[in-house]
Design an enzyme around this catalytic site. Structure first.
Site, PDB file in Angstrom:
ATOM      1  CG  ASP A 189      -2.030   0.999   1.182  1.00 13.81           C
ATOM      2  OD1 ASP A 189      -2.185   1.664   0.141  1.00 13.81           O
ATOM      3  OD2 ASP A 189      -2.765   1.122   2.183  1.00 13.81           O
ATOM      4  CG  ASP A 241      -3.318   3.806  -3.467  1.00 16.79           C
ATOM      5  OD1 ASP A 241      -4.246   3.063  -3.841  1.00 16.79           O
ATOM      6  OD2 ASP A 241      -3.422   4.570  -2.498  1.00 16.79           O
ATOM      7  CD  GLU A 242      -5.538  -0.746  -1.322  1.00 14.24           C
ATOM      8  OE1 GLU A 242      -5.214  -1.514  -0.394  1.00 14.24           O
ATOM      9  OE2 GLU A 242      -6.520   0.007  -1.282  1.00 14.24           O
TER      10      GLU A 242
END
Length: 365
Positions: A16, A110-111
């Site tokens: 993350d 983003d993860e």
């Protein structure tokens, strides 16, 4: 004699990025560093898309109305989102993941979840893989990432929040059930505010409370989510990491500690890059018809050279040979080389007779 080999414990990493959009903006504009920043519109009807850690200290968070955010933090700086930049950085990060495993399940830009039980590096310790990935993300993008490591997706996701920002945590099979018992259900991945409120009405506020409810009760009151809640309350989550669609290309690149101006040495540096690319292709059962070599010079200018074959490349040797020829075509280098990259594109999993025949020829069959 029956094969009683136990199923290996899965090794799942959840990566993350820390305050991703805001961190990209602070990276690209030094004047924003260390200041409370919100990505989003500052107009009356604007909404915060992301907040820097400096802004979060004032209680600003994503999805908050901009007027509320400004009231909480009068010095808050708003910048407009640049999704094209965020997508490009996300792709860089995805390419790093692909050096370790083809089993990548993105949740957003983003993860992502990574299953590294069997990985392309042959590394046995998932915590070391997470450390290496985070270091490479920092080196390539200048951004910090946090990670959670566990034996299933739910706990890996929970673990990635434990040492944020720029940290990682492990939840082992031995500690998993106990960890869940103490966790407030409102922090469970998959439990939103409305579900948390419904659970509270039934006296469910912690994992231990959730564990006390029967499967029948959870199915009656929470429908299809009931079995999921029943499992995770016991530290059990059988969901697999599901890779997204087949990539259009796969690449690897490396920035050298010292610039290179010698063709033989530069060609030698291409080989591990071609090997990384081919390991991914073998794991995915794919190949590609186009090889591209990227050359970045000491002054940061760059050049690319590509070659497209009549069919997919049959093996690593062929890919490396093509890449070496492309590199030689720009020699003598106009300046010393600081980075080289190899990409295989036009990927296909079509194991055509032509490809199989060429593989057999390469193996002298």
């Amino acid at each position: 004699m029956n094969d009683m080999t136990p199923t290996p414990i899965r090794k799942i990493v959840h990566v993350d990025m820390d305050a991703f959009y805001a961190s990209v903006e602070q990276r690209d504009n030094p004047e924003l560093r260390g200041k409370p920043l919100a990505v989003g519109g500052s107009a009356a009807r604007g909404v915060v898309a992301a907040a820097s850690y400096e802004a979060r200290a004032f209680g600003v968070h994503s999805a908050m109305p901009s007027v509320t955010a400004k009231r909480k933090c009068p010095d808050l700086i708003f910048v407009s989102p640049r999704f094209d930049v965020y997508k490009a950085v996300s792709q860089q990060i995805r390419e790093i993941f692909a050096e370790y495993t083809p089993l990548i399940e993105p949740l957003s830009l983003d993860e992502a979840y990574l299953d590294v039980t069997e990985n392309l590096k042959g590394m046995e310790i998932a915590t070391e893989i997470a450390l290496e990935i985070r270091a490479k993300i920092k080196h390539v993008t200048g951004l910090n990432a946090s990670a959670g490591i566990s034996y299933n997706k739910f706990l890996a996701k929970m673990a990635s929040d434990l040492n944020k920002p720029n940290g990682q945590a492990v939840i082992t099979p031995k500690k998993g059930p106990g960890f869940v018992e103490t966790l407030p259900v409102k922090k469970f991945h998959g439990v939103g505010p409305a579900t948390a409120e419904r659970m509270r009405k039934y006296g469910i506020e912690t994992g231990l409370d959730l564990k006390s409810k029967s499967l029948a009760f959870l199915q009656e009151h929470f429908g299809k989510s009931g079995p999921y809640f029943y499992g995770v309350a016991r530290g059990i989550d059988e969901r697999l990491v599901k890779p997204d669609r087949i990539r259009k290309s796969v690449g690897a690149e490396d920035t050298f500690a010292e610039d290179i101006d010698d063709l033989e040495r530069a060609t030698a540096e291409l080989k591990p890059l071609a090997e990384k690319v081919w390991r991914y292709c073998e794991a995915q059962g794919v190949s590609g018809k186009t090889v591209t070599v990227k050359i970045k010079y000491s002054d940061f200018t760059q050049a690319t050279r590509s070659r497209t074959g009549t069919g997919p490349f049959a093996n690593m040797a062929g890919t490396f040979e093509a890449a070496s020829g492309l590199l030689a075509s720009v020699y003598p280098f106009k300046r010393p080389v600081r980075l080289l990259g190899v990409t295989l594109s036009s990927l296909t999993n079509d194991q055509s007779d032509d490809l199989q025949d060429r593989q057999q020829l390469d193996l002298n069959l």
